[in-house]
Write a protein that holds these residues in place. Structure first.
Motif, PDB file in Angstrom:
ATOM      1  N   LYS A   9      40.521  29.434  43.101  1.00  0.00           N
ATOM      2  CA  LYS A   9      39.983  30.678  42.540  1.00  0.00           C
ATOM      3  C   LYS A   9      40.792  31.885  43.024  1.00  0.00           C
ATOM      4  N   ASN A  10      41.111  31.905  44.301  1.00  0.00           N
ATOM      5  CA  ASN A  10      41.914  33.009  44.849  1.00  0.00           C
ATOM      6  C   ASN A  10      43.284  33.081  44.179  1.00  0.00           C
ATOM      7  N   PHE A  11      43.904  31.925  43.967  1.00  0.00           N
ATOM      8  CA  PHE A  11      45.204  31.908  43.286  1.00  0.00           C
ATOM      9  C   PHE A  11      45.077  32.431  41.858  1.00  0.00           C
ATOM     10  N   LEU A  12      44.038  32.002  41.149  1.00  0.00           N
ATOM     11  CA  LEU A  12      43.833  32.459  39.772  1.00  0.00           C
ATOM     12  C   LEU A  12      43.646  33.976  39.735  1.00  0.00           C
ATOM     13  N   GLN A  13      42.907  34.484  40.697  1.00  0.00           N
ATOM     14  CA  GLN A  13      42.708  35.936  40.765  1.00  0.00           C
ATOM     15  C   GLN A  13      44.014  36.659  41.080  1.00  0.00           C
ATOM     16  N   GLU A  14      44.814  36.104  41.977  1.00  0.00           N
ATOM     17  CA  GLU A  14      46.115  36.711  42.292  1.00  0.00           C
ATOM     18  C   GLU A  14      47.036  36.724  41.082  1.00  0.00           C
ATOM     19  N   LEU A  15      46.897  35.720  40.224  1.00  0.00           N
ATOM     20  CA  LEU A  15      47.714  35.632  39.023  1.00  0.00           C
ATOM     21  C   LEU A  15      47.165  36.498  37.887  1.00  0.00           C
ATOM     22  N   LYS A  16      46.075  37.173  38.174  1.00  0.00           N
ATOM     23  CA  LYS A  16      45.457  38.116  37.235  1.00  0.00           C
ATOM     24  C   LYS A  16      45.071  37.468  35.902  1.00  0.00           C
ATOM     25  N   VAL A  17      44.538  36.253  36.002  1.00  0.00           N
ATOM     26  CA  VAL A  17      43.983  35.620  34.813  1.00  0.00           C
ATOM     27  C   VAL A  17      42.516  36.026  34.709  1.00  0.00           C
ATOM     28  N   ASN A  18      42.008  35.997  33.511  1.00  0.00           N
ATOM     29  CA  ASN A  18      40.608  36.301  33.288  1.00  0.00           C
ATOM     30  C   ASN A  18      39.811  35.006  33.423  1.00  0.00           C
ATOM     31  N   ILE A  19      38.937  34.947  34.403  1.00  0.00           N
ATOM     32  CA  ILE A  19      38.072  33.773  34.570  1.00  0.00           C
ATOM     33  C   ILE A  19      36.857  34.000  33.677  1.00  0.00           C
ATOM     34  N   VAL A  20      36.817  33.276  32.561  1.00  0.00           N
ATOM     35  CA  VAL A  20      35.767  33.441  31.562  1.00  0.00           C
ATOM     36  C   VAL A  20      34.481  32.771  32.016  1.00  0.00           C
ATOM     37  N   LYS A  21      34.617  31.559  32.574  1.00  0.00           N
ATOM     38  CA  LYS A  21      33.474  30.793  33.073  1.00  0.00           C
ATOM     39  C   LYS A  21      33.913  30.063  34.324  1.00  0.00           C
ATOM     40  N   GLU A  22      32.939  29.785  35.168  1.00  0.00           N
ATOM     41  CA  GLU A  22      33.220  28.951  36.328  1.00  0.00           C
ATOM     42  C   GLU A  22      31.961  28.224  36.759  1.00  0.00           C
TER      43      GLU A  22
END
Length: 131
Positions: A9-22
Motif C-alpha cells: 500500500k505504501n509503495f502504491l501511494q508513493e507511485l501516486k496511483v489512485n486506490i479505488v478499493k481495498e
C-alpha cells in the motif's frame, strides 16, 4: 500478511496511483492511474507473491491468429504477460512479484511495463477485441 499488505500500500501511494478499493482481509487493491492507461488493475497480496492483473479484452470467439499474436507479443513485454482467465474468454495482463524483496522500483517497473504495452499495442488490442 499485514506487513506485506501495508508495504505494498505504501509503495502504491508513493507511485501516486489512485486506490479505488481495498480489502486488507483479502489482501486486495483495485487501482487506477489514468495517465498510464491503467483502470481497475487488481493488485493481490498473496504471500509469498503480489499479483497484478489488468483485464484487457474479451474474446468473442476462439481465434488461433489472436492467440499466436498475443504469444508473440509476450516475448516483447518486459514484465508480465498476456494470459487467459479460467473461462478462456478474457485476456488479462498478469505479473507476479516476490513479496520478500519487493521494492518500489520493481513495482513501478511492472506498472510501466503495462502502461507501455497499452500505449504501443493499443491498435492491435482494439482490433482483437472486435473479433
Amino acid at each position: 500478511m499485514n506487513n506485506h499488505y501495508l508495504k505494498t500500500k505504501n509503495f502504491l501511494q508513493e507511485l501516486k496511483v489512485n486506490i479505488v478499493k481495498e480489502d486488507e482481509n483479502d489482501g486486495i487493491f483495485v487501482i487506477e492511474k489514468e495517465s498510464f492507461g491503467i483502470k481497475n488493475l487488481i493488485v493481490g497480496v498473496a504471500s509469498p507473491i503480489v499479483i497484478l492483473e489488468q483485464f484487457i479484452f474479451k474474446i468473442n470467439q476462439s481465434n488461433e491468429t489472436i492467440f499466436k499474436e498475443l504469444l508473440k507479443k509476450n516475448r516483447d513485454i518486459v514484465h508480465g504477460a498476456f494470459v487467459l482467465d479460467d473461462s478462456g474468454e478474457r485476456v488479462i495482463f498478469r505479473d507476479t512479484l516476490q513479496l520478500e524483496n519487493l521494492d518500489l522500483n520493481e513495482l513501478e517497473a511492472s506498472l510501466n511495463s503495462l502502461s507501455l504495452l497499452l500505449s504501443e499495442y493499443s491498435d492491435q488490442i482494439i482490433a482483437f477485441s472486435k473479433y
